[in-house]
Scaffold this active site. Structure first.
Site, PDB file in Angstrom:
ATOM      1  N   CYS A  61      53.948   7.492  39.102  1.00 26.34           N
ATOM      2  CA  CYS A  61      53.470   8.540  38.191  1.00 26.34           C
ATOM      3  C   CYS A  61      51.962   8.502  37.995  1.00 26.34           C
ATOM      4  O   CYS A  61      51.423   9.302  37.233  1.00 26.34           O
ATOM      5  CB  CYS A  61      54.179   8.430  36.836  1.00 26.34           C
ATOM      6  SG  CYS A  61      53.741   6.938  35.903  1.00 26.34           S
ATOM      7  N   CYS A 117      57.070   5.861  33.383  1.00 24.34           N
ATOM      8  CA  CYS A 117      58.232   6.227  34.202  1.00 24.34           C
ATOM      9  C   CYS A 117      59.283   5.127  34.275  1.00 24.34           C
ATOM     10  O   CYS A 117      60.387   5.357  34.778  1.00 24.34           O
ATOM     11  CB  CYS A 117      57.782   6.616  35.609  1.00 24.34           C
ATOM     12  SG  CYS A 117      57.015   5.264  36.531  1.00 24.34           S
ATOM     13  N   GLU A 132      40.991  -2.560  51.342  1.00 25.14           N
ATOM     14  CA  GLU A 132      40.136  -2.566  50.151  1.00 25.14           C
ATOM     15  C   GLU A 132      38.827  -3.281  50.460  1.00 25.14           C
ATOM     16  O   GLU A 132      38.799  -4.243  51.235  1.00 25.14           O
ATOM     17  CB  GLU A 132      40.859  -3.274  49.002  1.00 25.14           C
ATOM     18  CG  GLU A 132      40.172  -3.128  47.658  1.00 25.14           C
ATOM     19  CD  GLU A 132      40.984  -3.733  46.527  1.00 25.14           C
ATOM     20  OE1 GLU A 132      40.596  -3.567  45.367  1.00 25.14           O
ATOM     21  OE2 GLU A 132      42.026  -4.366  46.812  1.00 25.14           O
ATOM     22  N   ASP A 179      47.104  -4.657  51.675  1.00 26.32           N
ATOM     23  CA  ASP A 179      46.596  -5.381  50.508  1.00 26.32           C
ATOM     24  C   ASP A 179      46.473  -6.851  50.864  1.00 26.32           C
ATOM     25  O   ASP A 179      47.464  -7.495  51.223  1.00 26.32           O
ATOM     26  CB  ASP A 179      47.536  -5.197  49.309  1.00 26.32           C
ATOM     27  CG  ASP A 179      47.073  -5.971  48.087  1.00 26.32           C
ATOM     28  OD1 ASP A 179      46.027  -5.614  47.515  1.00 26.32           O
ATOM     29  OD2 ASP A 179      47.749  -6.961  47.712  1.00 26.32           O
ATOM     30  N   ASP A 226      51.816  -6.528  44.677  1.00 31.84           N
ATOM     31  CA  ASP A 226      51.166  -6.374  45.969  1.00 31.84           C
ATOM     32  C   ASP A 226      51.635  -5.122  46.705  1.00 31.84           C
ATOM     33  O   ASP A 226      50.829  -4.416  47.312  1.00 31.84           O
ATOM     34  CB  ASP A 226      51.412  -7.618  46.822  1.00 31.84           C
ATOM     35  CG  ASP A 226      50.829  -8.873  46.198  1.00 31.84           C
ATOM     36  OD1 ASP A 226      49.826  -8.751  45.476  1.00 31.84           O
ATOM     37  OD2 ASP A 226      51.379  -9.970  46.423  1.00 31.84           O
TER      38      ASP A 226
END
Length: 404
Positions: A329, A348, A273, A189, A355
């Site tokens: 989740c 959850c 990304e 990231d 990040d």
């Protein structure tokens, strides 16, 4: 172990004699003149006669220009860099017609890169010595690293940067051994405070090379603004500004090379990304920091290094909500402003570092793409229900080798 043969450019600094510097400077100027004149001819032919000129047409025109009294000086330099300039113009037009680039622009004496490209017929490389056409002596090259064994350069590009440093780039075929398989994957990231955050939880701090030299750069620019235009003092001041910029660029590139080499060496799969940097820099509050981070250069290095060393690079769609999706989740959170660095999942109850959570989601999405072609971008319905998408078109990086 798998091996691959690639075209690879090896760049070295060299120190020309006064005669060589004068010859190369004349060549740079002639290359720029021929490029601009050919671009003007092609533009005029289209708008005046609706006629497209090809490389062959401009090459014939170059021969005619050399026979005129006004442009007879073009015969004093090697003809190969002039022809290569016309080929570069042809490539620029091809990219324009294929909608990969804007319309070609004229080269500026002050702003454009001063360079000349020589093919095999215009240079001689023997026993570690490189001699260019129209030169009696070989170039004084600082061989900071050896060329591959029995390598024969196919193309040589000579350039001079804004600080006055001279470089030569030799394009050769190189055989590269793939790294041993590791079986590991990592999500990467990109950010500003942390240049990259890995799915392992590691954060690599952004060195902020431009910010570290910002005061020095501002002082040099102030001194430049006070010098009289056209004076020798202004030229010296301009060189000082260029040296600060070159220092920033060199340190940034060195850091990115070390970082990307480490990522490719340690991991079998690297997931990043797809960031649209040219759009993001329109945010004037972050444009300087984003440019200093050099995300585009980071991706380029990962692309060709993964291709060289037998790694897999997966590029996740930029609309994939990696920051807002709970990596535990898979619940999609609501609005998450940039200043929120930690958030707690309402389902959850897990508290996420923004990040690290994003890097974990990128890794999972990339592995899903490789395993079964699962989606990396949520469908519209899933964004309303808070569930991730089941299937979506995959987007991957195409591996490429940077031009010399």
């Amino acid at each position: 172990m798998a091996r691959s043969t690639v075209k690879r450019a090896f760049k070295y600094r060299f120190y020309p004699t006064d005669a060589q510097a004068a010859e190369l400077s004349r060549t740079f100027g002639c290359v720029r003149l021929v490029y601009n004149k050919a671009l003007d001819e092609r533009t005029r032919a289209w708008y005046a006669e609706q006629r497209r000129l090809s490389y062959t047409d401009t090459s014939a025109a170059l021969t005619a220009w050399k026979r005129t009294e006004e442009l007879a000086f073009l015969n004093e330099v090697s003809s190969v860099p002039l022809q290569q300039g016309l080929r570069h113009l042809q490539t620029a037009f091809r990219n324009f017609f294929d909608k990969r680039a804007k319309y070609p622009r004229f080269k500026s004496r002050k702003k454009s890169r001063a360079s000349a490209e020589y093919t095999a017929s215009a240079f001689r490389y023997r026993e570690g010595q490189l001699t260019l056409a129209k030169m009696a002596r070989p170039l004084d090259i600082v061989w900071s690293r050896p060329l591959p064994e029995e390598a024969v350069p196919s193309t040589v590009t000579v350039s001079r940067d804004a600080t006055g440093r001279w470089f030569v780039s030799l394009l050769c075929e190189d055989v590269i051994d793939a790294y041993p398989a590791t079986g590991q994957a990592v999500g990467v990231d990109a950010g500003i405070t942390s240049l990259v955050t890995l799915s392992t939880g590691e954060k690599i701090t952004n060195p902020r090379h431009e910010r570290r030299d910002r005061a020095k750069l501002a002082r040099a620019q102030r001194e430049l603004s006070r010098k009289q235009k056209g004076s020798a003092n202004r030229e010296r001041a301009r060189r000082r500004v260029a040296r600060v910029h070159a220092r920033i660029t060199d340190r940034r590139r060195d850091f990115l090379h070390k970082l990307t080499t480490r990522l490719v060496h340690e991991n079998q799969v690297v997931v990043i990304e797809d960031l649209t940097v040219h759009t993001m820099v329109k945010n004037h509050s972050l444009a300087r920091s984003i440019s200093d981070a050099a995300w585009r250069e980071l991706r380029t290095m990962l692309e060709y290094k993964c291709a060289w060393y037998g790694r897999e690079l997966v590029v996740v769609d930029r609309f994939f909500p990696s920051s807002k999706l709970c990596s535990r989740c898979h619940t999609l959170a609501g609005t998450l402003p940039l200043n929120v660095r930690e958030w707690t999942c309402s389902v959850c109850g897990v508290t996420h570092d923004r990040d690290v959570n994003s890097a974990n989601n990128l890794e999972a999405a990339g592995l899903a793409v490789l395993a079964c072609g699962a989606g990396v971008r949520p469908q519209r319905e899933s964004s309303r229900t808070g569930r991730p998408a089941k299937k979506q078109e995959t987007q991957r990086a195409t591996a490429g080798i940077p031009s010399p």
